[in-house]
Design a protein around this motif. Structure first.
Motif, PDB file in Angstrom:
ATOM      1  N   VAL A   1       0.800  -1.224   0.000  1.00  0.00           N
ATOM      2  CA  VAL A   1       0.000   0.000   0.000  1.00  0.00           C
ATOM      3  C   VAL A   1       0.834   1.277   0.000  1.00  0.00           C
ATOM      4  CG1 VAL A   1      -1.991  -1.111   1.035  1.00  0.00           C
ATOM      5  CG2 VAL A   1      -0.282  -0.075   2.516  1.00  0.00           C
ATOM      6  N   GLU A   2       2.157   1.143   0.103  1.00  0.00           N
ATOM      7  CA  GLU A   2       3.042   2.304   0.098  1.00  0.00           C
ATOM      8  C   GLU A   2       4.143   2.101  -0.941  1.00  0.00           C
ATOM      9  OE1 GLU A   2       4.565   2.650   4.040  1.00  0.00           O
ATOM     10  OE2 GLU A   2       2.586   2.950   4.916  1.00  0.00           O
ATOM     11  N   LYS A   3       4.654   3.201  -1.460  1.00  0.00           N
ATOM     12  CA  LYS A   3       5.750   3.110  -2.419  1.00  0.00           C
ATOM     13  C   LYS A   3       6.918   2.399  -1.746  1.00  0.00           C
ATOM     14  CE  LYS A   3       8.643   5.755  -5.499  1.00  0.00           C
ATOM     15  NZ  LYS A   3       9.037   7.066  -5.992  1.00  0.00           N
ATOM     16  N   ASP A   4       7.461   1.390  -2.415  1.00  0.00           N
ATOM     17  CA  ASP A   4       8.548   0.571  -1.868  1.00  0.00           C
ATOM     18  C   ASP A   4       8.191  -0.040  -0.521  1.00  0.00           C
ATOM     19  OD1 ASP A   4      10.128   1.232  -4.094  1.00  0.00           O
ATOM     20  OD2 ASP A   4      10.835   3.056  -3.119  1.00  0.00           O
ATOM     21  N   GLY A   5       6.913  -0.263  -0.288  1.00  0.00           N
ATOM     22  CA  GLY A   5       6.453  -0.827   0.977  1.00  0.00           C
ATOM     23  C   GLY A   5       6.536  -2.340   1.002  1.00  0.00           C
TER      24      GLY A   5
ATOM     25  N   ASP B   1     -12.539  -5.390   6.129  1.00  0.00           N
ATOM     26  CA  ASP B   1     -12.922  -4.027   6.519  1.00  0.00           C
ATOM     27  C   ASP B   1     -11.886  -2.986   6.105  1.00  0.00           C
ATOM     28  OD1 ASP B   1     -15.294  -4.947   7.639  1.00  0.00           O
ATOM     29  OD2 ASP B   1     -14.416  -5.145   9.642  1.00  0.00           O
ATOM     30  N   CYS B   2     -10.603  -3.324   6.174  1.00  0.00           N
ATOM     31  CA  CYS B   2      -9.532  -2.375   5.852  1.00  0.00           C
ATOM     32  C   CYS B   2      -9.213  -2.325   4.357  1.00  0.00           C
ATOM     33  CB  CYS B   2      -8.263  -2.728   6.620  1.00  0.00           C
ATOM     34  SG  CYS B   2      -8.416  -2.471   8.393  1.00  0.00           S
ATOM     35  N   TRP B   3      -9.513  -3.390   3.636  1.00  0.00           N
ATOM     36  CA  TRP B   3      -9.135  -3.479   2.229  1.00  0.00           C
ATOM     37  C   TRP B   3      -9.632  -2.317   1.372  1.00  0.00           C
ATOM     38  CZ3 TRP B   3     -12.001  -4.532  -2.271  1.00  0.00           C
ATOM     39  CH2 TRP B   3     -11.221  -4.718  -3.409  1.00  0.00           C
ATOM     40  N   PRO B   4     -10.912  -1.890   1.474  1.00  0.00           N
ATOM     41  CA  PRO B   4     -11.347  -0.774   0.620  1.00  0.00           C
ATOM     42  C   PRO B   4     -10.556   0.513   0.845  1.00  0.00           C
ATOM     43  CG  PRO B   4     -13.250  -1.884   1.547  1.00  0.00           C
ATOM     44  CD  PRO B   4     -12.030  -2.441   2.243  1.00  0.00           C
ATOM     45  N   SER B   5     -10.216   0.807   2.081  1.00  0.00           N
ATOM     46  CA  SER B   5      -9.518   2.067   2.367  1.00  0.00           C
ATOM     47  C   SER B   5      -8.078   2.072   1.861  1.00  0.00           C
ATOM     48  CB  SER B   5      -9.554   2.376   3.868  1.00  0.00           C
ATOM     49  OG  SER B   5      -8.805   1.426   4.591  1.00  0.00           O
ATOM     50  N   VAL B   6      -7.445   0.908   1.743  1.00  0.00           N
ATOM     51  CA  VAL B   6      -6.062   0.871   1.254  1.00  0.00           C
ATOM     52  C   VAL B   6      -5.974   0.696  -0.256  1.00  0.00           C
ATOM     53  CG1 VAL B   6      -5.135  -0.007   3.431  1.00  0.00           C
ATOM     54  CG2 VAL B   6      -5.704  -1.618   1.617  1.00  0.00           C
TER      55      VAL B   6
ATOM     56  N   ASP C   1      -8.118   4.462  -4.941  1.00  0.00           N
ATOM     57  CA  ASP C   1      -7.349   5.673  -5.277  1.00  0.00           C
ATOM     58  C   ASP C   1      -5.925   5.657  -4.723  1.00  0.00           C
ATOM     59  OD1 ASP C   1      -9.567   6.751  -6.628  1.00  0.00           O
ATOM     60  OD2 ASP C   1     -10.390   7.501  -4.737  1.00  0.00           O
ATOM     61  N   ASN C   2      -5.311   4.484  -4.654  1.00  0.00           N
ATOM     62  CA  ASN C   2      -3.946   4.363  -4.147  1.00  0.00           C
ATOM     63  C   ASN C   2      -3.036   3.933  -5.301  1.00  0.00           C
ATOM     64  OD1 ASN C   2      -1.529   3.702  -2.941  1.00  0.00           O
ATOM     65  ND2 ASN C   2      -2.451   2.610  -1.229  1.00  0.00           N
ATOM     66  N   PRO C   3      -2.187   4.830  -5.791  1.00  0.00           N
ATOM     67  CA  PRO C   3      -1.322   4.477  -6.927  1.00  0.00           C
ATOM     68  C   PRO C   3      -0.258   3.432  -6.578  1.00  0.00           C
ATOM     69  CG  PRO C   3      -0.720   6.617  -6.062  1.00  0.00           C
ATOM     70  CD  PRO C   3      -1.980   6.199  -5.344  1.00  0.00           C
ATOM     71  N   HIS C   4      -0.009   3.204  -5.294  1.00  0.00           N
ATOM     72  CA  HIS C   4       1.016   2.250  -4.860  1.00  0.00           C
ATOM     73  C   HIS C   4       0.434   0.879  -4.518  1.00  0.00           C
ATOM     74  CE1 HIS C   4       3.538   5.723  -4.818  1.00  0.00           C
ATOM     75  NE2 HIS C   4       2.797   6.298  -3.892  1.00  0.00           N
ATOM     76  N   TYR C   5      -0.878   0.757  -4.642  1.00  0.00           N
ATOM     77  CA  TYR C   5      -1.552  -0.487  -4.275  1.00  0.00           C
ATOM     78  C   TYR C   5      -1.219  -1.615  -5.248  1.00  0.00           C
ATOM     79  CZ  TYR C   5      -5.328  -3.870  -3.800  1.00  0.00           C
ATOM     80  OH  TYR C   5      -6.039  -5.027  -3.650  1.00  0.00           O
ATOM     81  N   HIS C   6      -0.860  -2.772  -4.681  1.00  0.00           N
ATOM     82  CA  HIS C   6      -0.643  -4.000  -5.454  1.00  0.00           C
ATOM     83  C   HIS C   6      -1.265  -5.148  -4.683  1.00  0.00           C
ATOM     84  CE1 HIS C   6       2.107  -2.324  -8.421  1.00  0.00           C
ATOM     85  NE2 HIS C   6       2.717  -1.713  -7.425  1.00  0.00           N
ATOM     86  N   TYR C   7      -2.036  -5.958  -5.392  1.00  0.00           N
ATOM     87  CA  TYR C   7      -2.672  -7.135  -4.802  1.00  0.00           C
ATOM     88  C   TYR C   7      -1.774  -8.344  -5.018  1.00  0.00           C
ATOM     89  CZ  TYR C   7      -5.945 -11.056  -4.489  1.00  0.00           C
ATOM     90  OH  TYR C   7      -6.555 -12.238  -4.171  1.00  0.00           O
ATOM     91  N   GLY C   8      -1.606  -9.152  -3.973  1.00  0.00           N
ATOM     92  CA  GLY C   8      -0.719 -10.299  -4.090  1.00  0.00           C
ATOM     93  C   GLY C   8      -1.336 -11.622  -3.704  1.00  0.00           C
TER      94      GLY C   8
END
Length: 64
Positions: free
Chosen positions: A28-32, A40-45, A48-55
């Motif tokens: 959820v963060e650049k180079d995170g 519950d937390c998934w929608p907020s992260v 509109d998050n350009p650093h988001y990647h699903y794994g």
């Protein structure tokens, strides 16, 4: 004779700490680092998050 009911394995959410039987592995963060987040937390992260990647999705299935 009573049958033992197995509870599903759970893991804590990396954001809120709630125990959940299903978590999403995300960045959820650049180079995170990869973290697990709950339903519950998934929608907020993710929204509109350009650093988001699903794994992938972890589910607390009994593999025995």
């Amino acid at each position: 004779m009573k049958r033992k009911v197995k509870s599903k394995p759970t893991k804590p959410c990396g954001r809120c700490g709630a125990e959940a039987p299903r978590l999403y592995r995300v960045v959820v963060e650049k180079d995170g680092a990869w973290v697990f987040v709950c339903d519950d937390c998934w929608p907020s992260v993710s929204e509109d998050n350009p650093h988001y990647h699903y794994g992938g999705t972890w589910t607390g299935r009994d593999r025995g």
